[in-house]
Design a protein around this motif. Structure first.
Motif, PDB file in Angstrom:
ATOM      1  N   ASN A   1     -32.031   3.970   0.617  1.00  0.00           N
ATOM      2  CA  ASN A   1     -32.885   4.111  -0.563  1.00  0.00           C
ATOM      3  C   ASN A   1     -32.218   5.013  -1.602  1.00  0.00           C
ATOM      4  OD1 ASN A   1     -35.192   3.537  -2.069  1.00  0.00           O
ATOM      5  ND2 ASN A   1     -36.237   5.397  -1.367  1.00  0.00           N
ATOM      6  N   ARG A   2     -30.898   4.894  -1.691  1.00  0.00           N
ATOM      7  CA  ARG A   2     -30.106   5.712  -2.603  1.00  0.00           C
ATOM      8  C   ARG A   2     -29.340   4.815  -3.560  1.00  0.00           C
ATOM      9  NH1 ARG A   2     -25.158   9.623  -0.572  1.00  0.00           N
ATOM     10  NH2 ARG A   2     -24.484  10.396  -2.633  1.00  0.00           N
ATOM     11  N   SER A   3     -29.378   5.148  -4.845  1.00  0.00           N
ATOM     12  CA  SER A   3     -28.685   4.349  -5.847  1.00  0.00           C
ATOM     13  C   SER A   3     -27.264   4.848  -6.052  1.00  0.00           C
ATOM     14  CB  SER A   3     -29.427   4.416  -7.186  1.00  0.00           C
ATOM     15  OG  SER A   3     -28.674   3.794  -8.200  1.00  0.00           O
ATOM     16  N   TYR A   4     -26.363   3.918  -6.325  1.00  0.00           N
ATOM     17  CA  TYR A   4     -24.974   4.266  -6.628  1.00  0.00           C
ATOM     18  C   TYR A   4     -24.627   3.857  -8.058  1.00  0.00           C
ATOM     19  CZ  TYR A   4     -24.307   5.455  -1.757  1.00  0.00           C
ATOM     20  OH  TYR A   4     -24.401   6.050  -0.518  1.00  0.00           O
ATOM     21  N   THR A   5     -25.626   3.881  -8.927  1.00  0.00           N
ATOM     22  CA  THR A   5     -25.422   3.559 -10.335  1.00  0.00           C
ATOM     23  C   THR A   5     -25.790   4.762 -11.200  1.00  0.00           C
ATOM     24  OG1 THR A   5     -25.956   1.230  -9.962  1.00  0.00           O
ATOM     25  CG2 THR A   5     -26.069   2.017 -12.229  1.00  0.00           C
ATOM     26  N   VAL A   6     -24.940   5.043 -12.184  1.00  0.00           N
ATOM     27  CA  VAL A   6     -25.190   6.117 -13.148  1.00  0.00           C
ATOM     28  C   VAL A   6     -25.375   5.481 -14.526  1.00  0.00           C
ATOM     29  CG1 VAL A   6     -24.162   8.079 -14.365  1.00  0.00           C
ATOM     30  CG2 VAL A   6     -23.941   7.892 -11.878  1.00  0.00           C
ATOM     31  N   GLY A   7     -26.458   5.811 -15.191  1.00  0.00           N
ATOM     32  CA  GLY A   7     -26.713   5.279 -16.528  1.00  0.00           C
ATOM     33  C   GLY A   7     -26.190   6.224 -17.599  1.00  0.00           C
TER      34      GLY A   7
ATOM     35  N   VAL B   1     -33.350   1.490 -21.351  1.00  0.00           N
ATOM     36  CA  VAL B   1     -33.309   2.643 -20.455  1.00  0.00           C
ATOM     37  C   VAL B   1     -34.413   2.548 -19.407  1.00  0.00           C
ATOM     38  CG1 VAL B   1     -33.514   5.150 -20.300  1.00  0.00           C
ATOM     39  CG2 VAL B   1     -32.245   4.110 -22.194  1.00  0.00           C
ATOM     40  N   ALA B   2     -35.615   2.159 -19.835  1.00  0.00           N
ATOM     41  CA  ALA B   2     -36.729   2.015 -18.890  1.00  0.00           C
ATOM     42  C   ALA B   2     -36.407   0.973 -17.828  1.00  0.00           C
ATOM     43  CB  ALA B   2     -37.999   1.633 -19.646  1.00  0.00           C
ATOM     44  N   ASN B   3     -35.797  -0.121 -18.232  1.00  0.00           N
ATOM     45  CA  ASN B   3     -35.417  -1.167 -17.283  1.00  0.00           C
ATOM     46  C   ASN B   3     -34.366  -0.654 -16.309  1.00  0.00           C
ATOM     47  OD1 ASN B   3     -35.361  -3.877 -16.235  1.00  0.00           O
ATOM     48  ND2 ASN B   3     -33.433  -4.180 -17.341  1.00  0.00           N
ATOM     49  N   LEU B   4     -33.432   0.136 -16.827  1.00  0.00           N
ATOM     50  CA  LEU B   4     -32.388   0.708 -15.976  1.00  0.00           C
ATOM     51  C   LEU B   4     -32.991   1.641 -14.936  1.00  0.00           C
ATOM     52  CD1 LEU B   4     -29.297   0.966 -15.576  1.00  0.00           C
ATOM     53  CD2 LEU B   4     -29.345   2.851 -17.203  1.00  0.00           C
ATOM     54  N   VAL B   5     -33.938   2.464 -15.368  1.00  0.00           N
ATOM     55  CA  VAL B   5     -34.571   3.407 -14.447  1.00  0.00           C
ATOM     56  C   VAL B   5     -35.403   2.669 -13.402  1.00  0.00           C
ATOM     57  CG1 VAL B   5     -36.282   5.258 -14.282  1.00  0.00           C
ATOM     58  CG2 VAL B   5     -34.570   5.292 -16.116  1.00  0.00           C
ATOM     59  N   GLN B   6     -36.109   1.614 -13.811  1.00  0.00           N
ATOM     60  CA  GLN B   6     -36.918   0.839 -12.868  1.00  0.00           C
ATOM     61  C   GLN B   6     -36.063   0.209 -11.773  1.00  0.00           C
ATOM     62  OE1 GLN B   6     -39.089  -1.945 -15.274  1.00  0.00           O
ATOM     63  NE2 GLN B   6     -40.399  -0.376 -16.198  1.00  0.00           N
TER      64      GLN B   6
ATOM     65  N   GLY C   1     -33.455   1.499 -10.623  1.00  0.00           N
ATOM     66  CA  GLY C   1     -32.943   2.580  -9.794  1.00  0.00           C
ATOM     67  C   GLY C   1     -31.581   3.063 -10.229  1.00  0.00           C
ATOM     68  N   VAL C   2     -31.491   4.331 -10.628  1.00  0.00           N
ATOM     69  CA  VAL C   2     -30.220   4.951 -10.967  1.00  0.00           C
ATOM     70  C   VAL C   2     -30.158   6.322 -10.299  1.00  0.00           C
ATOM     71  CG1 VAL C   2     -29.780   3.803 -13.178  1.00  0.00           C
ATOM     72  CG2 VAL C   2     -31.221   5.843 -13.121  1.00  0.00           C
ATOM     73  N   ALA C   3     -28.937   6.749 -10.004  1.00  0.00           N
ATOM     74  CA  ALA C   3     -28.765   8.071  -9.409  1.00  0.00           C
ATOM     75  C   ALA C   3     -29.008   9.163 -10.431  1.00  0.00           C
ATOM     76  CB  ALA C   3     -27.358   8.196  -8.830  1.00  0.00           C
ATOM     77  N   GLY C   4     -28.813   8.835 -11.707  1.00  0.00           N
ATOM     78  CA  GLY C   4     -29.025   9.810 -12.749  1.00  0.00           C
ATOM     79  C   GLY C   4     -28.670   9.238 -14.111  1.00  0.00           C
ATOM     80  N   LEU C   5     -28.957  10.009 -15.156  1.00  0.00           N
ATOM     81  CA  LEU C   5     -28.698   9.590 -16.528  1.00  0.00           C
ATOM     82  C   LEU C   5     -27.824  10.617 -17.225  1.00  0.00           C
ATOM     83  CD1 LEU C   5     -32.303   8.478 -17.605  1.00  0.00           C
ATOM     84  CD2 LEU C   5     -30.410   6.975 -16.945  1.00  0.00           C
ATOM     85  N   ILE C   6     -26.923  10.133 -18.062  1.00  0.00           N
ATOM     86  CA  ILE C   6     -26.100  10.996 -18.894  1.00  0.00           C
ATOM     87  C   ILE C   6     -26.290  10.582 -20.352  1.00  0.00           C
ATOM     88  CG2 ILE C   6     -23.743  11.647 -19.530  1.00  0.00           C
ATOM     89  CD1 ILE C   6     -22.961  11.351 -16.625  1.00  0.00           C
TER      90      ILE C   6
ATOM     91  N   VAL D   1     -39.096   9.739 -17.753  1.00  0.00           N
ATOM     92  CA  VAL D   1     -38.047   9.711 -16.719  1.00  0.00           C
ATOM     93  C   VAL D   1     -37.631  11.136 -16.364  1.00  0.00           C
ATOM     94  CG1 VAL D   1     -37.195   7.420 -17.307  1.00  0.00           C
ATOM     95  CG2 VAL D   1     -36.268   9.404 -18.494  1.00  0.00           C
ATOM     96  N   ASP D   2     -38.588  12.044 -16.431  1.00  0.00           N
ATOM     97  CA  ASP D   2     -38.282  13.454 -16.171  1.00  0.00           C
ATOM     98  C   ASP D   2     -37.820  13.698 -14.743  1.00  0.00           C
ATOM     99  OD1 ASP D   2     -39.080  13.884 -18.747  1.00  0.00           O
ATOM    100  OD2 ASP D   2     -41.066  14.658 -18.232  1.00  0.00           O
ATOM    101  N   ASP D   3     -38.179  12.810 -13.819  1.00  0.00           N
ATOM    102  CA  ASP D   3     -37.807  13.019 -12.418  1.00  0.00           C
ATOM    103  C   ASP D   3     -36.409  12.496 -12.097  1.00  0.00           C
ATOM    104  OD1 ASP D   3     -38.622  10.423 -12.900  1.00  0.00           O
ATOM    105  OD2 ASP D   3     -39.399  10.114 -10.865  1.00  0.00           O
ATOM    106  N   VAL D   4     -35.736  11.902 -13.081  1.00  0.00           N
ATOM    107  CA  VAL D   4     -34.379  11.396 -12.875  1.00  0.00           C
ATOM    108  C   VAL D   4     -33.386  12.486 -13.255  1.00  0.00           C
ATOM    109  CG1 VAL D   4     -32.695   9.636 -13.535  1.00  0.00           C
ATOM    110  CG2 VAL D   4     -35.114   9.040 -13.362  1.00  0.00           C
ATOM    111  N   PRO D   5     -32.439  12.841 -12.375  1.00  0.00           N
ATOM    112  CA  PRO D   5     -31.425  13.847 -12.737  1.00  0.00           C
ATOM    113  C   PRO D   5     -30.731  13.466 -14.037  1.00  0.00           C
ATOM    114  CG  PRO D   5     -31.281  13.323 -10.403  1.00  0.00           C
ATOM    115  CD  PRO D   5     -32.257  12.346 -10.997  1.00  0.00           C
ATOM    116  N   THR D   6     -30.594  14.427 -14.947  1.00  0.00           N
ATOM    117  CA  THR D   6     -30.084  14.132 -16.290  1.00  0.00           C
ATOM    118  C   THR D   6     -29.099  15.205 -16.744  1.00  0.00           C
ATOM    119  OG1 THR D   6     -32.164  13.032 -16.896  1.00  0.00           O
ATOM    120  CG2 THR D   6     -30.735  13.742 -18.693  1.00  0.00           C
ATOM    121  N   VAL D   7     -28.029  14.755 -17.396  1.00  0.00           N
ATOM    122  CA  VAL D   7     -27.033  15.654 -17.984  1.00  0.00           C
ATOM    123  C   VAL D   7     -26.811  15.222 -19.433  1.00  0.00           C
ATOM    124  CG1 VAL D   7     -24.614  16.392 -17.953  1.00  0.00           C
ATOM    125  CG2 VAL D   7     -25.878  16.178 -15.804  1.00  0.00           C
ATOM    126  N   PHE D   8     -26.663  16.194 -20.328  1.00  0.00           N
ATOM    127  CA  PHE D   8     -26.357  15.923 -21.732  1.00  0.00           C
ATOM    128  C   PHE D   8     -24.901  16.316 -21.986  1.00  0.00           C
ATOM    129  CE2 PHE D   8     -30.881  16.390 -21.488  1.00  0.00           C
ATOM    130  CZ  PHE D   8     -31.405  15.554 -22.465  1.00  0.00           C
TER     131      PHE D   8
END
Length: 352
Positions: A70-76, A122-127, A129-134, A149-156
């Motif tokens: 249940n772990r994603s290997y995609t980064v958005g 972005v919403a479709n990408l999160v639905q 499943g992504v490991a995180g967003l940059i 998408v506050d619960d998705v790990p995010t880096v700016f």
């Protein structure tokens, strides 16, 4: 024979193959390749499994792993006008290098010129499943993250959330870059220097100017003794501001807010019959490809570390702990021939 070769070539190496080759059980291979540190495995066994996987060119089935763990290997990567920039686009390359080394893949969403700012994508990408967003931008500025998408790990990277919201942020050390290029100007012997900046309220301009002021102070030059003008980072702005300084009693050096402004300043100097660097030294910022090193003379400047910024952002996203804070990446001072010692006397031939 040919049929046999095709069969062998089409065979996908499995964990069972790696286990057989390494002389261990399949679960042991799974624990090693998934880096399960909670399971005790001897160091020599771990090394043997990794060597077998390398020799057999084992490629993990990420889709199967995702289903099992249940772990994603995609980064958005949420890019705002980034992919159209010839040098800022290296941020994406840096992110890819960081996450691919860890077995992840990037999915880039360009939000520019979309009616909803890319929210649906972005919403479709999160639905899915992504490991995180940059989030990434071509210049340091506020970027509003997609809601919900506050619960998705995010880096700016090269940008920051609005209103100073706490976040993991990766930025170029604009202050250090501004200091280094200004210090080089003063070290060359210039004391009559003018500063041509970008927009006064721009983050990068403020930090570069702060570095300039610190370098001036170190050279014993009061900040109020340095003439300053602010513009728009464009060639025309550099030209207009430079003309203000050069038309009468020109300084011996111009420190420009970016390379495009430096191009405008060089054009202004040449229109007045001034030579660079014989009559006036000109320095820029950015080390813009196909521009800074192609000028005549080539431009002394500072290189923005876009690729390293992307790499650091990807590494921070995949880190186990996400502590809010700004991570500054050093800029590189790039010396070229547009900067020299100031001209203090006329050539003998010119004085005749």
């Amino acid at each position: 024979m040919a049929s046999r070769k095709r069969t062998e070539a089409s065979h996908r190496v499995t964990m069972k193959d790696v286990a057989r080759h390494a002389g261990v059980s399949q679960p042991t291979v799974s624990f090693v390749l998934n880096d399960r540190r909670d399971v005790s495995i001897a160091a020599d066994t771990r090394a043997r499994v990794l060597e077998s996987a390398k020799e057999l060119n084992f490629q993990p089935n990420r889709a199967a792993q995702s289903l099992r763990s249940n772990r994603s290997y995609t980064v958005g990567v949420i890019a705002d006008r980034l992919v159209s920039q010839p040098y800022a686009g290296h941020i994406v390359l840096g992110v890819q290098q960081a996450v691919q080394e860890a077995g992840y893949v990037c999915f880039v969403v360009e939000t520019a010129q979309t009616s909803d700012g890319g929210r649906a994508a972005v919403a479709n990408l999160v639905q899915q499943g992504v490991a995180g967003l940059i989030y990434a931008a071509p210049g340091p500025e506020d970027v509003t993250p997609v809601a919900g998408v506050d619960d998705v790990p995010t880096v700016f990277v090269n940008c920051f959330p609005p209103d100073g919201a706490p976040a993991v942020t990766v930025l170029a050390d604009e202050y250090q870059g501004g200091y280094d290029v200004a210090a080089a100007v003063f070290a060359a012997g210039h004391t009559d220097v003018a500063f041509l900046g970008g927009p006064e309220d721009d983050y990068a301009c403020r930090e570069r100017k702060r570095g300039f002021d610190e370098a001036a102070a170190g050279a014993g030059i009061p900040s109020d003794a340095v003439p300053v003008r602010f513009g728009t980072y464009q060639v025309g702005s550099g030209y207009d501001l430079a003309m203000e300084f050069l038309a009468e009693d020109p300084p011996t050096a111009l420190v420009c807010g970016n390379d495009r402004m430096a191009v405008g300043a060089l054009m202004a100097a040449q229109s007045l019959g001034l030579r660079c660097p014989e009559d006036i030294s000109i320095v820029g910022f950015d080390d813009q490809p196909d521009l800074a090193d192609q000028m005549h003379p080539p431009l002394t400047t500072v290189a923005l570390p876009h690729q390293q910024m992307g790499f650091d952002a990807g590494s921070l996203l995949l880190a186990a702990i996400h502590e809010p804070g700004r991570h500054l990446v050093p800029c590189e001072y790039v010396p070229r021939s547009s900067l020299s010692t100031p001209r203090t006397t006329l050539d003998p031939q010119e004085s005749e």
